[in-house]
Every structure is written in C-alpha cells, then in structure tokens.
Design a protein around this motif. Structure first.
Motif, PDB file in Angstrom:
ATOM      1  N   LEU A  94       0.833  -1.212   0.000  1.00 48.85           N
ATOM      2  CA  LEU A  94       0.000   0.000   0.000  1.00 48.85           C
ATOM      3  C   LEU A  94       0.869   1.264   0.000  1.00 48.85           C
ATOM      4  O   LEU A  94       0.581   2.241  -0.696  1.00 48.85           O
ATOM      5  CB  LEU A  94      -0.920   0.016   1.229  1.00 48.85           C
ATOM      6  N   ALA A  95       1.940   1.236   0.803  1.00 46.31           N
ATOM      7  CA  ALA A  95       2.795   2.415   0.935  1.00 46.31           C
ATOM      8  C   ALA A  95       3.475   2.750  -0.396  1.00 46.31           C
ATOM      9  O   ALA A  95       3.581   3.923  -0.775  1.00 46.31           O
ATOM     10  CB  ALA A  95       3.852   2.163   2.008  1.00 46.31           C
ATOM     11  N   MET A  96       3.920   1.713  -1.111  1.00 43.72           N
ATOM     12  CA  MET A  96       4.635   1.950  -2.370  1.00 43.72           C
ATOM     13  C   MET A  96       3.738   2.611  -3.405  1.00 43.72           C
ATOM     14  O   MET A  96       4.215   3.388  -4.240  1.00 43.72           O
ATOM     15  CB  MET A  96       5.210   0.632  -2.920  1.00 43.72           C
ATOM     16  N   LYS A  97       2.443   2.307  -3.351  1.00 46.67           N
ATOM     17  CA  LYS A  97       1.524   2.931  -4.319  1.00 46.67           C
ATOM     18  C   LYS A  97       1.583   4.454  -4.178  1.00 46.67           C
ATOM     19  O   LYS A  97       1.695   5.188  -5.148  1.00 46.67           O
ATOM     20  CB  LYS A  97       0.088   2.434  -4.086  1.00 46.67           C
ATOM     21  N   THR A  98       1.524   4.926  -2.939  1.00 47.64           N
ATOM     22  CA  THR A  98       1.561   6.373  -2.713  1.00 47.64           C
ATOM     23  C   THR A  98       2.954   6.929  -3.012  1.00 47.64           C
ATOM     24  O   THR A  98       3.094   7.966  -3.661  1.00 47.64           O
ATOM     25  CB  THR A  98       1.167   6.706  -1.251  1.00 47.64           C
ATOM     26  N   LEU A  99       3.985   6.215  -2.552  1.00 50.76           N
ATOM     27  CA  LEU A  99       5.349   6.743  -2.741  1.00 50.76           C
ATOM     28  C   LEU A  99       5.666   6.902  -4.228  1.00 50.76           C
ATOM     29  O   LEU A  99       6.209   7.924  -4.653  1.00 50.76           O
ATOM     30  CB  LEU A  99       6.368   5.832  -2.056  1.00 50.76           C
ATOM     31  N   ARG A 100       5.314   5.909  -5.037  1.00 52.85           N
ATOM     32  CA  ARG A 100       5.567   6.000  -6.488  1.00 52.85           C
ATOM     33  C   ARG A 100       4.851   7.211  -7.096  1.00 52.85           C
ATOM     34  O   ARG A 100       5.393   7.912  -7.937  1.00 52.85           O
ATOM     35  CB  ARG A 100       5.098   4.734  -7.198  1.00 52.85           C
ATOM     36  N   LYS A 101       3.627   7.409  -6.654  1.00 57.46           N
ATOM     37  CA  LYS A 101       2.845   8.535  -7.172  1.00 57.46           C
ATOM     38  C   LYS A 101       3.540   9.863  -6.830  1.00 57.46           C
ATOM     39  O   LYS A 101       3.677  10.753  -7.673  1.00 57.46           O
ATOM     40  CB  LYS A 101       1.458   8.469  -6.501  1.00 57.46           C
ATOM     41  N   VAL A 102       4.003   9.958  -5.586  1.00 60.96           N
ATOM     42  CA  VAL A 102       4.675  11.182  -5.131  1.00 60.96           C
ATOM     43  C   VAL A 102       5.965  11.401  -5.931  1.00 60.96           C
ATOM     44  O   VAL A 102       6.244  12.509  -6.409  1.00 60.96           O
ATOM     45  CB  VAL A 102       4.980  11.081  -3.616  1.00 60.96           C
ATOM     46  N   GLN A 103       6.731  10.329  -6.099  1.00 60.22           N
ATOM     47  CA  GLN A 103       8.013  10.447  -6.813  1.00 60.22           C
ATOM     48  C   GLN A 103       7.785  10.915  -8.250  1.00 60.22           C
ATOM     49  O   GLN A 103       8.524  11.753  -8.771  1.00 60.22           O
ATOM     50  CB  GLN A 103       8.742   9.097  -6.804  1.00 60.22           C
ATOM     51  N   LYS A 104       6.741  10.393  -8.850  1.00 58.29           N
ATOM     52  CA  LYS A 104       6.437  10.766 -10.226  1.00 58.29           C
ATOM     53  C   LYS A 104       6.068  12.249 -10.304  1.00 58.29           C
ATOM     54  O   LYS A 104       6.558  12.989 -11.152  1.00 58.29           O
ATOM     55  CB  LYS A 104       5.266   9.896 -10.699  1.00 58.29           C
ATOM     56  N   GLU A 133      11.525   7.628 -13.809  1.00 54.27           N
ATOM     57  CA  GLU A 133      10.877   6.323 -13.612  1.00 54.27           C
ATOM     58  C   GLU A 133      11.903   5.210 -13.737  1.00 54.27           C
ATOM     59  O   GLU A 133      12.854   5.338 -14.511  1.00 54.27           O
ATOM     60  CB  GLU A 133       9.802   6.121 -14.678  1.00 54.27           C
ATOM     61  N   ARG A 134      11.677   4.117 -12.995  1.00 52.68           N
ATOM     62  CA  ARG A 134      12.587   2.963 -13.122  1.00 52.68           C
ATOM     63  C   ARG A 134      12.212   2.174 -14.351  1.00 52.68           C
ATOM     64  O   ARG A 134      11.038   1.843 -14.518  1.00 52.68           O
ATOM     65  CB  ARG A 134      12.386   2.004 -11.933  1.00 52.68           C
TER      66      ARG A 134
END
Ligand code: TYM
Length: 334
Positions: free
Chosen positions: A315-325, A331-332
């Motif tokens: 769940l946390a990675m979903k938000t973190l990826r969105k923030v990073q983008k 992107e990786r």
C-alpha cells in the motif's frame, strides 16, 4: 479481508512502559473503530530513536507492543499490524516531506519543546523533524481518520497543513486526514498531579498506571491518587483530580460522567477510588493474559509480522511511487 473502504492509521511508540492513558486515549478507540475502516496499526519504532535506546530493550518492547495491539482486541487478520522499520517507504516519504515543512512550523511543536528541555544533551535533528515522519506515516496510506489522544492534535494539524501544501502544488496526491478524539479518555492526567499528562516517563511511579501493573499495584496506586477537598464525586474543572478519576472510570465502564456522579452521590472518595481501581484491574487482566500467551507463541506472531509488513509495504509503495512521479524523479525501467 479488510473492513471498510475508508482508511484509518494510528501508531504508538515502543518506548517506556505504556500507561492507561495510551489505552484509553488511543488503543481502546482503535478497537471500536476497526470494524468500520481498513486499518493500519503501526509500532513506530523509528520514532523511538529520537531518544537513545538500548537495542535489546527496544526490540523486546516493540514486540510487546505489537502483541498488545492484538491482545487488546485488534484482529491481525483484519487489520494491518506491523513495525514501521519494516516498511522503508515511511522514511523515504519523510525525506520528501521535510522539503515541504518549514522550520518555523516545527519550532512551534510543544512536544519538541518539552522533549528538548528533558534531553538537553541530545537535541538531535530527528527530534526536531519527528512530526514529519509522523505525517509520512499517515499520508502514505491515504488515511481518512487518525484516532489519537489530545496531545497528538498539534502533530495532526501539521500533517494536514503539509498534505494541503503538497496538493496545492501537485494536485490531489494525498488524502487530508481528520483526527478522531474520543469523548472521554483523550486526556488522562497524572494521578499525583492533575495538571500534568499521565506519561510513561514520569519519575513518580504512583503517577501512572502501567498496562502491565498487577491488580494490587493498580488498586494501591488509585488509593494513593490525590483528590480535591470538596469531598464529593463531581465532574468539574474546579475538582481536576476527581474529574480525571471520573474520566478514567467513564472510559473504562462506558458510563457517562453524569451517571458516575449519580452512582457515587453521598459516597466518599475512598469508595470511589476503590471502584475505579477495580474497574481498571478488571479491564487489564484479560489483556495481560492474552498478551502473555501471544508472547509465548513465537511462530504465530512471526507469521503476522511478515504478512502484515508485506501488505503495508504494498500500500505504501503505491503512494510513494505517485509522489516520486509528481516530483519529477525518473521512472525505473521495468
Ligand atoms: P505515543 O506513543 O506517545 O502515544 C500513543 C497514543 O496514546 C495517546 N496518549 C494519551 N491519551 C490520553 N491521555 C494520555 N495521558 C495519553 N498519553 C498518550 C497519544 O495521544 C497517542 O494517540 N507521535 C505519536 C506516535 C505516532 C503516531 C503516528 C500516532 C507516530 N506516528 C501516526 C498517530 C499517527 C506518539 O508519540 O504517541
């Protein structure tokens, strides 16, 4: 598997011995609310190191705290119960949010002022940015509601400000969370000084009821609790010590303060204090028993820790990826 659509997040520090304030101000409400929300209950071990900790003790306390959550009635199949340090996204988002938080805001936090006065020899940067890590905990999970005691409200306000600031720049990235404060029990005070919060770190043992105190100790501490001199059980600001004891009794029994006043009309402080002590001892005994069973069942608890950390990370990675983008991090490649 999980309960409601809306998200709930809360956490506790694995430092010191937890008090009845932690239970009545937070944990008890977590259990009540858990049916309605998809919940994450975190043992915030990364927050603990803002003050020096003995590694073995921290590890042991963290496990005790995790089992306490379950013993208090949170079903680990229906709620995500985990250690903060198992989900690196908390610290990663904290770095990012540090860049969206002002020094002036952090300087106003009363907990920072109190803790830096107490630990003058170790006013580290982590102590200062502690509320940003707390904001990350909450915002990572698109949290709608955060049940906490009164002392955490200022941190919650800051979390909301950070979320709104970020959203204003980048669009609707974070859900802006609301605090949930219980009607009674949100502000449990010391049994020896009703002007002070009941706290794990009070030097006077008699000031706090610890969740692992035995029955005799609990009753003895309530007997010694200071009272006022009006000799009646009345819920009023003029009688802060009695008001505090009524709040505890109300929160434990579910009776309203007015009902408690009626129950003890014409009765003395001695009888009232004994009733409060017994109600707290009755409440804690089954929780202590269940916690001891869980601590003995290593494989079961290890399984929960592993599964729930994986779920929280997802769940946390979903938000973190969105923030990073949103921020423009590359992107990786897949
Ligand atoms: P902590 O570990 O000091 O306390 C855990 C919870 O217990 C509540 N509480 C009280 N409530 C009523 N009366 C009292 N005397 C009393 N003492 C403690 C606290 O309000 C809290 O709800 N920074 C947080 C932990 C945290 C957190 C989070 C909480 C880290 N990240 C994200 C919510 C969401 C803390 O130090 O709580």
């Amino acid at each position: 598997m999980l309960n409601g659509e809306k998200m709930l997040f809360s956490g506790m520090q694995a430092t010191g011995r937890l008090t009845i304030g932690n239970y009545l101000g937070a944990l008890k409400n977590w259990v009540t609310l858990s049916d309605e929300y998809t919940c994450l209950f975190c043992v915030v071990d990364e927050h603990s190191i803002t003050v020096r900790q003995d590694p073995a003790t921290l590890r042991q306390r963290a496990r005790k705290l995790l089992t306490l959550y379950i013993a208090a009635g949170l079903d680990p199949e229906k709620n995500i119960i985990y250690y903060q340090s198992h989900v690196p996204a908390h610290a990663e988002l904290a770095w990012i949010l540090n860049c969206f938080t002002y020094i002036g805001e952090l300087s106003r936090m009363t907990q920072f002022k109190d803790k830096s006065a107490k630990h003058e020899d170790n006013i580290n940067a982590g102590l200062f940015t502690y509320p940003v890590l707390m904001a990350s905990d909450i915002l990572l999970y698109q949290t709608d509601v955060v049940p906490v005691g009164h002392d955490q409200l200022q941190h919650l306000e800051l979390t909301r400000d950070i979320a709104i600031r970020f959203n204003n720049i980048y669009g609707e990235v974070f859900t802006v969370p609301e605090a949930y404060i219980g009607k009674v029990g949100a502000r449990i005070q010391s049994l020896q000084d009703p002007a002070k919060k009941m706290s794990k770190s009070d030097e006077n043992e008699n000031a706090s009821i610890y969740l692992d105190d035995d029955r005799d100790t609990i009753i003895r501490k309530f007997k010694r609790a200071i009272t006022d001199n009006e000799a009646c059980v009345r819920f009023s600001d003029e009688q802060p010590a009695i008001k505090n004891l009524i709040s505890i009794y109300s929160a434990v029994t579910g009776k309203s303060p007015a009902d408690v006043e009626r129950e003890f009309e014409g009765k003395g402080y001695g009888e009232f204090k004994l009733a409060v002590g017994e109600s707290v001892a009755d409440l804690l005994a089954p929780i202590q028993k269940r916690q001891a069973e869980l601590l003995a069942d290593k494989d079961y608890v290890d399984g929960i820790i592993k599964n729930n950390a994986d779920h929280a990370s997802y769940l946390a990675m979903k938000t973190l990826r969105k923030v990073q983008k949103k921020l423009g991090f590359p992107e990786r490649p897949r």
